[in-house]
Design an enzyme around this catalytic site. Sequence first.
Site, PDB file in Angstrom:
ATOM      1  N   LYS A   1       0.938  -1.225  -0.029  1.00 62.93           N
ATOM      2  CA  LYS A   1       0.133   0.124  -0.028  1.00 62.93           C
ATOM      3  C   LYS A   1       0.724   1.416   0.165  1.00 62.93           C
ATOM      4  CE  LYS A   1      -2.468  -1.837   3.727  1.00 62.93           C
ATOM      5  NZ  LYS A   1      -3.234  -1.573   4.691  1.00 62.93           N
ATOM      6  N   GLY A   2       1.882   1.188   0.399  1.00 54.98           N
ATOM      7  CA  GLY A   2       2.953   2.363   0.580  1.00 54.98           C
ATOM      8  C   GLY A   2       3.172   3.254  -0.327  1.00 54.98           C
TER       9      GLY A   2
ATOM     10  N   GLU B   1       7.692   2.284  -6.145  1.00 52.67           N
ATOM     11  CA  GLU B   1       7.792   1.903  -4.898  1.00 52.67           C
ATOM     12  C   GLU B   1       7.959   3.081  -3.831  1.00 52.67           C
ATOM     13  OE1 GLU B   1       7.252  -0.259  -2.749  1.00 52.67           O
ATOM     14  OE2 GLU B   1       8.205  -2.249  -3.127  1.00 52.67           O
ATOM     15  N   ASP B   2       7.713   2.881  -2.725  1.00 46.79           N
ATOM     16  CA  ASP B   2       7.865   4.067  -1.738  1.00 46.79           C
ATOM     17  C   ASP B   2       9.419   4.003  -1.093  1.00 46.79           C
ATOM     18  OD1 ASP B   2       6.951   1.920  -0.422  1.00 46.79           O
ATOM     19  OD2 ASP B   2       6.163   2.727   1.244  1.00 46.79           O
TER      20      ASP B   2
ATOM     21  N   ASP C   1      14.508  -1.104   0.763  1.00 47.82           N
ATOM     22  CA  ASP C   1      15.309  -1.067   2.023  1.00 47.82           C
ATOM     23  C   ASP C   1      16.133  -2.432   1.980  1.00 47.82           C
ATOM     24  OD1 ASP C   1      15.890  -1.169   4.909  1.00 47.82           O
ATOM     25  OD2 ASP C   1      13.790  -1.601   5.550  1.00 47.82           O
TER      26      ASP C   1
ATOM     27  N   LYS D   1      17.235   3.290   0.896  1.00 43.40           N
ATOM     28  CA  LYS D   1      18.112   3.070   2.105  1.00 43.40           C
ATOM     29  C   LYS D   1      19.066   1.977   1.759  1.00 43.40           C
ATOM     30  CE  LYS D   1      15.462   3.220   6.599  1.00 43.40           C
ATOM     31  NZ  LYS D   1      14.632   2.394   7.415  1.00 43.40           N
TER      32      LYS D   1
ATOM     33  N   PHE E   1      13.559   5.068  10.797  1.00 46.47           N
ATOM     34  CA  PHE E   1      12.476   4.521  10.364  1.00 46.47           C
ATOM     35  C   PHE E   1      11.825   5.634   9.614  1.00 46.47           C
ATOM     36  CE2 PHE E   1       8.602   2.380  10.195  1.00 46.47           C
ATOM     37  CZ  PHE E   1       8.553   0.977   9.803  1.00 46.47           C
ATOM     38  N   VAL E   2      11.315   5.724   8.738  1.00 42.20           N
ATOM     39  CA  VAL E   2      10.520   6.964   8.278  1.00 42.20           C
ATOM     40  C   VAL E   2       8.938   6.485   7.800  1.00 42.20           C
ATOM     41  CG1 VAL E   2      12.332   8.366   7.585  1.00 42.20           C
ATOM     42  CG2 VAL E   2      11.263   6.640   5.800  1.00 42.20           C
TER      43      VAL E   2
ATOM     44  N   ASP F   1       3.849   3.680   6.585  1.00 43.52           N
ATOM     45  CA  ASP F   1       3.025   3.384   7.836  1.00 43.52           C
ATOM     46  C   ASP F   1       4.215   2.787   8.769  1.00 43.52           C
ATOM     47  OD1 ASP F   1       3.388   0.792   6.691  1.00 43.52           O
ATOM     48  OD2 ASP F   1       1.899   0.164   8.412  1.00 43.52           O
TER      49      ASP F   1
ATOM     50  N   ARG G   1       0.355   6.722   7.837  1.00 40.96           N
ATOM     51  CA  ARG G   1       0.357   6.533   6.340  1.00 40.96           C
ATOM     52  C   ARG G   1      -0.036   7.964   5.726  1.00 40.96           C
ATOM     53  NH1 ARG G   1       1.418   1.924   3.845  1.00 40.96           N
ATOM     54  NH2 ARG G   1       0.135   0.131   4.935  1.00 40.96           N
TER      55      ARG G   1
END
Length: 185
Positions: A42-43, A97-98, A101, A129, A150-151, A157, A163
């Site tokens: 969902k990001g 993608e948001d 990582d 990241k 952690f953002v 979220d 979110r």
Amino acid sequence: MMRIDPEPLLTAEQIAARVRELAADIRRDLAGTRPLVLGVLKGAAFFTADLARALDMDAEVNFIRARSYAGTASTGKAAVSETEDLCLRGRTVLLVEDIVDTGTTLSALRAWLSAAEAETVRVCTLLDKPFRRTTPVTLDYAGFLVENHFVVGYGLDYEEQFRTLPALHVLKWPEEASGRPSVGG
Ligand code: PRP
């Protein structure tokens, strides 16, 4: 209850400006194609909506689902599922993608797109990241590099919280007051 740093790491204006730059690069690179802009739920839903509008070119939009996290700890696995039947054979796909990582999710998505016989795949992530990478992945477009914070916000979220914030913020761990080092995610 988790808290955030009230001072944004990236403001809505900074994000919007970078989205316009990324869109200009993508529009130039994908000129002459009719790309399928494929957001990863969902990001990336928020970023995908903004990027697709900023692209200002004939494009389709769709979404797929990928999940790799429980809380802040990567499970090391990613499950990919369609929201509807997609025919990707021969298509130019812009995967959105948001955040990238560990790379686990993107690696699974690339394998999935390859199996679906997409002709050309370009990957655009808002946040990268690289220090957290465990699976090497190639990115075509990256909005911002993020340190080991952690953002949350702008689609990202923490357990379904934060979110809908318009800017990106650093999550504050309750343990930070006692000197516990922050963990990534
Ligand atoms: C986030 C993000 C990426 C993935 C990146 O999704 O949107 O898909 O994690 O992490 P990785 O590089 O370590 O695999 P998440 O699983 O949190 O789901 P969500 O977007 O629905 O919140």
